[in-house]
Design an enzyme around this catalytic site. Structure first.
Site, short mmCIF file in Angstrom:
data_model
loop_
_atom_site.label_atom_id
_atom_site.label_comp_id
_atom_site.label_asym_id
_atom_site.label_seq_id
_atom_site.Cartn_x
_atom_site.Cartn_y
_atom_site.Cartn_z
N CYS A 43 0.85 -1.12 0.20
CA CYS A 43 -0.12 -0.09 -0.58
C CYS A 43 0.96 1.20 -0.22
O CYS A 43 0.64 2.44 1.12
CB CYS A 43 -0.87 0.28 1.51
SG CYS A 43 -1.61 -1.07 1.27
N ALA A 95 1.71 3.72 -2.23
CA ALA A 95 1.54 5.42 -2.93
C ALA A 95 0.95 6.31 -1.58
O ALA A 95 0.11 5.84 -0.80
CB ALA A 95 0.30 4.78 -3.98
N PRO A 96 1.37 7.42 -2.51
CA PRO A 96 1.61 7.93 -2.74
C PRO A 96 3.67 7.93 -2.59
O PRO A 96 3.62 8.81 -3.23
CB PRO A 96 1.57 9.64 -2.53
CG PRO A 96 1.05 9.68 -1.09
CD PRO A 96 0.37 8.94 -1.27
N GLY A 97 4.25 7.31 -1.51
CA GLY A 97 5.72 7.49 -2.22
C GLY A 97 6.43 7.67 -0.66
O GLY A 97 6.95 7.55 -0.77
N GLY A 98 5.99 8.34 0.06
CA GLY A 98 6.95 9.04 1.55
C GLY A 98 7.43 7.92 1.84
O GLY A 98 8.71 8.12 2.26
N LYS A 99 6.12 6.86 2.24
CA LYS A 99 7.31 5.95 3.14
C LYS A 99 8.80 5.24 2.24
O LYS A 99 9.53 5.21 2.39
CB LYS A 99 6.49 5.19 3.56
CG LYS A 99 5.86 5.61 4.76
CD LYS A 99 4.73 4.69 5.30
CE LYS A 99 4.09 5.74 6.58
NZ LYS A 99 2.66 6.15 5.72
N ASP A 108 1.07 -0.99 -4.64
CA ASP A 108 -0.45 -0.61 -4.94
C ASP A 108 -1.28 -0.67 -6.17
O ASP A 108 -0.59 -1.00 -7.10
CB ASP A 108 -0.01 1.29 -5.03
CG ASP A 108 -0.99 1.84 -3.72
OD1 ASP A 108 -1.32 1.54 -2.48
OD2 ASP A 108 -2.43 2.22 -4.35
N ASP A 136 0.90 0.13 5.30
CA ASP A 136 0.42 0.74 5.94
C ASP A 136 -0.88 0.90 5.71
O ASP A 136 -1.03 0.96 4.37
CB ASP A 136 1.23 2.61 4.52
CG ASP A 136 0.76 3.87 5.73
OD1 ASP A 136 -0.42 3.69 6.70
OD2 ASP A 136 1.28 4.88 5.22
N CYS A 145 -3.47 5.37 9.82
CA CYS A 145 -3.71 7.14 10.24
C CYS A 145 -4.67 6.82 10.93
O CYS A 145 -5.55 8.22 10.56
CB CYS A 145 -3.00 7.95 8.72
SG CYS A 145 -3.80 7.75 7.10
#
Length: 435
Positions: free
Chosen positions: A255, A257-261, A278, A323, A376
């Site tokens: 999961c 997207a959007p790719g921060g991790k 994703d 996530d 989150c």
């Protein structure tokens, strides 16, 4: 009663554009999907005000509703009129817009949207608000500002902390950056900002985070194009600090997207292979764009469109970052449309989906490997309770306690609340596969 105003969108005044955007969200469209389209119609000089009015109204939605209902001798049962009232009251009580402009422009918007016959009612209520500003403002401040189902759920989960939570959720989240330490240290980047006359300070928990003290257009910040930083919430930045050393390891970011991790893992470690997975192909494009901008070597990174419920890895992974999909109640400050879009029935569906993904991804992890479960959300059903059930059903799973001075220890995992000037609501639980 849903209205479909037929005035040509470009002929409408700014308040009518705001009302149309708010109507779209009430009717189930995400703010992200309607905002870009609307922003193209709004003139450059009006964009900042448009943005503030839309997000501000959504952020205060249920408080404005609580304030408005007693002012009506009988319910109007009309989305356009109610939305005009919320918008007018928001301007009068929460912005510096001059009262005469707020009232006349909002009444004009009601007329443009075909509500001329009820524009007198809107005018009368808004004028009353200018006479009784203090009383109106007190009602707004004291309202929980949450849909009743969510209020009940949060009271049940967090009785003692409920007042604090409902207050925090209606505040504005700070703009937080994560410095790309492959290019620049946090102190170096703070010096660069200071040289440019831009106010910012270090995050307290994240060692690579910077909180901006003023609201700025992100792409115009120094080093953006060169990949010097990403925008990421402080509490989301903790993910990479909770992982074992991933140098030379095989990692799956489920999961993603959007790719921060994904980006943060590549900034901190040098994995042998990383699969960013994703099911949303469109959002995966953002992962590619982010990695390109951050100049993160993509040779050993595979971006894969697949469903984490059924995905089978080419080999067992050393580490899985999950996530999980969630109701996102913890990030409501950044996405105030969640207040209107989420329904109480969404929780049970989300919990089932999380469980399916957890079950499948657990099968893709090697013995001795680590799975980091993240949401989150601040709802226990998606977090602590999900973990209690997982450990009860998996004798081959052992929690690796997170020793930290942030958040609150739960039966399993740690919970962070949204906090003024700090990060959003996140949950983390670290799990090791023992057999």
């Amino acid at each position: 009663m849903k209205q479909s105003p037929n005035a040509s969108t470009r002929d409408l005044n700014l308040r009518a554009q705001v009302v149309k955007t708010l109507l779209a969200v009430q009717n189930g469209q995400s703010l992200q999907s309607v905002l870009a389209q609307q922003m193209n119609i709004v003139s450059d000089k009006d964009r900042a005000l448009f943005h503030e009015l839309v997000l501000g109204c959504l952020r205060q939605w249920y408080a404005l509703k609580q304030l408005t209902l007693p002012l009506l001798s009988k319910p109007v049962d009309n989305q356009v009129v109610e939305t005009c009232l919320y918008l007018g009251l928001y301007q009068l009580l929460c912005t510096r817009v001059a009262a005469h402009a707020a009232i006349s422009e909002t009444v004009e918007a009601a007329k443009q949207l075909g509500m001329g016959s009820l524009s007198g009612l809107i005018n009368a209520i808004l004028r009353r608000a200018t006479r009784e500003t203090e009383q109106f403002y007190d009602v707004l401040e004291q309202a929980t500002n949450l849909p009743s189902w969510l209020s009940k759920r949060l009271k049940k989960d967090w009785g003692e902390q409920f007042d604090e939570l409902s207050y925090e959720l209606k505040q504005i989240a700070p703009l937080t950056l994560r410095v790309n330490t492959r290019q620049v240290s946090r102190d170096e980047y703070l010096d660069i900002l200071e040289d440019e006359g831009i106010d910012a300070h270090r995050c307290e928990i994240s060692e690579v985070g910077i909180v901006m003290d003023e609201s700025l257009h992100v792409p115009s910040l120094p080093g953006f194009e060169a990949g010097g930083f990403s925008v990421q919430d402080e509490h989301a930045q903790l993910c990479a600090t909770l992982l074992p050393n991933l140098d030379g390891k095989f990692v799956i970011d489920a999961c993603a997207a959007p790719g921060g991790k994904t980006a943060h893992i590549l900034e901190k470690f040098q994995p042998k292979k990383l699969i960013a997975l994703d099911q949303d192909e469109k959002r995966l494009k953002r992962v590619v764009e982010n990695l390109d901008r951050l100049v993160l070597d993509g040779k050993h990174v595979e971006i894969k469109t697949a469903d984490a419920v059924t995905y089978t890895a080419p080999e067992l992974a050393d580490c899985i970052v999950l996530d999980a999909p969630c109701t996102a109640v913890g990030v409501m400050r950044r996405h105030p449309d969640i207040r209107l879009l989420r329904q109480s029935g969404d929780i049970a569906k989300t919990v089932v989906l999380q469980k399916q993904i957890l079950e499948n991804m657990w099968q893709q992890l090697k013995v001795g490997g680590t799975l980091l479960y993240i949401t989150c959300s601040i709802l226990k059903a998606e977090n602590e309770q999900q973990m209690v059930e997982f450990f009860a059903n998996h004798p081959d799973a052992q929690e690796v306690k997170i020793e930290a001075d942030w958040g609150m220890e739960q039966i399993h995992g740690r919970q962070l609340f949204p906090k003024v000037g700090y990060g959003d609501g996140f949950f983390y639980c670290r799990i090791e596969k023992t057999a």
